[in-house]
Motif scaffolding. Sequence first.
Motif, PDB file in Angstrom:
ATOM      1  N   GLN A   1     -37.513 -42.417  84.359  1.00  0.00           N
ATOM      2  CA  GLN A   1     -38.939 -42.246  84.607  1.00  0.00           C
ATOM      3  C   GLN A   1     -39.603 -41.649  83.374  1.00  0.00           C
ATOM      4  N   LEU A   2     -40.577 -42.364  82.863  1.00  0.00           N
ATOM      5  CA  LEU A   2     -41.334 -41.916  81.703  1.00  0.00           C
ATOM      6  C   LEU A   2     -41.974 -40.570  82.002  1.00  0.00           C
ATOM      7  N   GLY A   3     -41.747 -39.598  81.121  1.00  0.00           N
ATOM      8  CA  GLY A   3     -42.306 -38.269  81.310  1.00  0.00           C
ATOM      9  C   GLY A   3     -41.487 -37.382  82.238  1.00  0.00           C
TER      10      GLY A   3
ATOM     11  N   ASP B   1     -34.155 -37.848  78.012  1.00  0.00           N
ATOM     12  CA  ASP B   1     -33.623 -38.923  77.162  1.00  0.00           C
ATOM     13  C   ASP B   1     -34.165 -40.271  77.608  1.00  0.00           C
ATOM     14  N   PHE B   2     -35.458 -40.318  77.883  1.00  0.00           N
ATOM     15  CA  PHE B   2     -36.038 -41.509  78.503  1.00  0.00           C
ATOM     16  C   PHE B   2     -35.760 -42.802  77.742  1.00  0.00           C
ATOM     17  N   ALA B   3     -36.072 -42.868  76.460  1.00  0.00           N
ATOM     18  CA  ALA B   3     -35.951 -44.126  75.714  1.00  0.00           C
ATOM     19  C   ALA B   3     -34.525 -44.655  75.750  1.00  0.00           C
ATOM     20  N   GLU B   4     -33.555 -43.776  75.553  1.00  0.00           N
ATOM     21  CA  GLU B   4     -32.147 -44.193  75.569  1.00  0.00           C
ATOM     22  C   GLU B   4     -31.719 -44.645  76.965  1.00  0.00           C
ATOM     23  N   ALA B   5     -32.097 -43.885  77.992  1.00  0.00           N
ATOM     24  CA  ALA B   5     -31.738 -44.244  79.365  1.00  0.00           C
ATOM     25  C   ALA B   5     -32.419 -45.550  79.781  1.00  0.00           C
TER      26      ALA B   5
ATOM     27  N   THR C   1     -44.356 -45.008  75.842  1.00  0.00           N
ATOM     28  CA  THR C   1     -43.975 -46.418  75.949  1.00  0.00           C
ATOM     29  C   THR C   1     -42.712 -46.557  76.778  1.00  0.00           C
ATOM     30  N   TYR C   2     -42.727 -47.495  77.698  1.00  0.00           N
ATOM     31  CA  TYR C   2     -41.535 -47.846  78.463  1.00  0.00           C
ATOM     32  C   TYR C   2     -41.301 -49.337  78.289  1.00  0.00           C
ATOM     33  N   ARG C   3     -40.092 -49.773  78.558  1.00  0.00           N
ATOM     34  CA  ARG C   3     -39.746 -51.186  78.410  1.00  0.00           C
ATOM     35  C   ARG C   3     -39.296 -51.759  79.741  1.00  0.00           C
ATOM     36  N   THR C   4     -39.559 -53.050  79.905  1.00  0.00           N
ATOM     37  CA  THR C   4     -39.063 -53.786  81.061  1.00  0.00           C
ATOM     38  C   THR C   4     -38.368 -55.049  80.559  1.00  0.00           C
ATOM     39  N   LEU C   5     -37.519 -55.599  81.407  1.00  0.00           N
ATOM     40  CA  LEU C   5     -36.780 -56.810  81.071  1.00  0.00           C
ATOM     41  C   LEU C   5     -37.591 -58.030  81.492  1.00  0.00           C
ATOM     42  N   TRP C   6     -37.699 -58.972  80.582  1.00  0.00           N
ATOM     43  CA  TRP C   6     -38.432 -60.210  80.824  1.00  0.00           C
ATOM     44  C   TRP C   6     -37.551 -61.413  80.530  1.00  0.00           C
TER      45      TRP C   6
ATOM     46  N   ALA D   1     -30.395 -37.160  81.840  1.00  0.00           N
ATOM     47  CA  ALA D   1     -29.807 -38.466  82.136  1.00  0.00           C
ATOM     48  C   ALA D   1     -28.370 -38.460  81.630  1.00  0.00           C
ATOM     49  N   VAL D   2     -27.430 -38.771  82.517  1.00  0.00           N
ATOM     50  CA  VAL D   2     -26.020 -38.863  82.145  1.00  0.00           C
ATOM     51  C   VAL D   2     -25.712 -40.348  81.991  1.00  0.00           C
ATOM     52  N   MET D   3     -25.438 -40.770  80.755  1.00  0.00           N
ATOM     53  CA  MET D   3     -25.316 -42.198  80.450  1.00  0.00           C
ATOM     54  C   MET D   3     -23.892 -42.577  80.092  1.00  0.00           C
ATOM     55  N   ARG D   4     -23.463 -43.735  80.621  1.00  0.00           N
ATOM     56  CA  ARG D   4     -22.205 -44.355  80.204  1.00  0.00           C
ATOM     57  C   ARG D   4     -22.533 -45.268  79.027  1.00  0.00           C
TER      58      ARG D   4
END
Length: 163
Positions: free
Chosen positions: A20-22, A26-30, A66-71, A112-115
Motif C-alpha cells: 500500500q502506497l504510503g 519498502d513500498f517500491a520494492e514490495a 507512484t505505484y505500478r500495476t501489471l498490464w 514488508a517481508v519479501m522473498r
Amino acid sequence: MSRHRILELGAGPADEPCAQLGQCADFAEANTLELLAYKAAIIALNGEPPLPLGFALVANAHDFGTYRTLWLVSADLPLPEDALAWLDNLVEPATWIAAGFPQPVTYEGWRAVMRPFRDVVAAALQITRANADGSFFPAENAVLHRNLLAAYGPATVAAVDTG
C-alpha cells in the motif's frame, strides 16, 4: 515503438493483501516483487501470452507517490486471433495459492517481508511438482508446473533441485 495498453491486470490477486502506497516502508520494492510474482502466476494459469501481447509494469502517479500495476500490452493492433482467444480465456488468480504460489510478501505493520523473486518461482515449482509416481495432485498442478517450466526454464528448476 509505442505500446497499446490492452488490459490492466492490477497489483496482485484480488483476495490477497498487497503493498500500500504510503503504508509500507519498502513500498517500491514490495510493489515490484508482487507484480513480477503476479505475472508469473498468470503465466502459470494461462501460459505465456502469444505475440504481440506482452506484460508491462505501468507507473501511475498519485498524490502520495507512484505505484505500478501489471498490464497486458501490444505493439500491434488489431490483435491476431490467437491473442484474442488467449485474452478471452484469461484466468486471473484470486489468491496466490490458486496459481500454486506462496505469498511473495508478508506484512508486519509498516514492514514488508519479501522473498526473492527466484525463491517465489522455485517455491511455486515445488508446490506444483509431480508426486513420486508422476501424478499431480490436484490434477491442475500439471498445467501450472508445465507453464512455469516453459516460462522460467532450467535455471529455476536447478534452484528447486538444490534448495
